[in-house]
Enzyme design. Sequence first.
Site, PDB file in Angstrom:
ATOM      1  N   HIS A   1       8.337   8.897   0.378  1.00  0.00           N
ATOM      2  CA  HIS A   1       7.112   8.143   0.721  1.00  0.00           C
ATOM      3  C   HIS A   1       5.957   9.124   0.956  1.00  0.00           C
ATOM      4  O   HIS A   1       5.363   9.171   2.036  1.00  0.00           O
ATOM      5  CB  HIS A   1       7.314   7.255   1.955  1.00  0.00           C
TER       6      HIS A   1
ATOM      7  N   ARG B   1       5.977  -0.738  -2.167  1.00  0.00           N
ATOM      8  CA  ARG B   1       6.832  -0.801  -0.979  1.00  0.00           C
ATOM      9  C   ARG B   1       8.271  -0.981  -1.458  1.00  0.00           C
ATOM     10  O   ARG B   1       8.520  -1.638  -2.478  1.00  0.00           O
ATOM     11  CB  ARG B   1       6.438  -1.989  -0.091  1.00  0.00           C
TER      12      ARG B   1
HETATM   13  C1  GLV Z   1       1.028   4.192   2.496  1.00  0.00           C
HETATM   14  O1  GLV Z   1       2.102   3.748   2.331  1.00  0.00           O
HETATM   15  C2  GLV Z   1      -0.154   3.449   2.815  1.00  0.00           C
HETATM   16  O2  GLV Z   1      -0.046   2.246   3.118  1.00  0.00           O
HETATM   17  O3  GLV Z   1      -1.260   4.024   2.785  1.00  0.00           O
END
Ligand code: GLV
Length: 311
Positions: free
Chosen positions: A274, A226
Amino acid sequence: MRCVFLSKSLDLRDYLGTEIPHLADRIELVDHRDDGTDADIQMAIAWKPPDDAFARYPNLQAVCSIGAGVDNILACPSLRPDIDVVRVVDPAQAQMMSGFVIWHVIWHQRRFATYLAQQRDQIWRRLRQRAVQEVPVALLGYGEIGQRVAADLAMLGFPVMAWSRTEKPMPAGIIGYHGHDGLADMLARTEVLVNLLPLTPQTRGLLNRETFGRMRRGGYLIQVGRGEHLVDADLLAALESEQLAGAALDVFVPEPLQPNHPFWRHPKIIVTPHDACDVSLTAVSATLRATADAVEAGRRPPHAVDRAQGY
Ligand code: GLV
């Protein structure tokens, strides 16, 4: 069972579009409405829920994430302590993450950034090749995804280490570390550091100056946890001083990465949006189904997280 969608960043009905027909016999998906109280809602599906999202559902028993991470749900102030928070566990996601991490490890090991720069300048220069055995890779986090990444890297011949909060049994070929001292010991042997940790108060800011400083000089960071794990300025300083040779970043604060952020144009950083690995919709819908079954039977849903630990 009736299940409400709660998200401020995604249209979850649209997201789950093709899977909804498969769930129709089991779950009635309803949209969040802004007034009144919905006493008949026992289950929710959420991703970055608004602050007051849970206030209107006095009988909510369980909320499912649409990913492996649940930090964005646990951070919601209206989430009552008695509500089970369920993560998606998806072997296909672990496999996809493994490919993503391996690509970046080999990018570093085989110096592809240098080849690209050489090509831009039409330079024909062969580089010293480094065997996989010369490039120790350390994983922060050894859950479902970490175990798959570790096994695949070990199969390719990389020396693999993995760190977890508490001691875990390790298969042959993977060296395990745990706790504060274990982290320092591991970092001292680390060239490539892969962050797969969940976001908790203990892991926030862990990718910092001290961590980078303990690694072998010329190391590499692969950040797929994160954004809040990373102290951005400390990474920039570590790249500037050449303590780190480069970094691959997939997660940021905030997302999307701000237009003027120095990461975008940094020659030693690879930015991806992401996108390392999605969970499959099939896995999300299986999670919803299993959660509905458990709630109805008065059981704890499978893959409900430990709320005190945060994962
Ligand atoms: C992606 O960030 C997830 O939490 O699967």
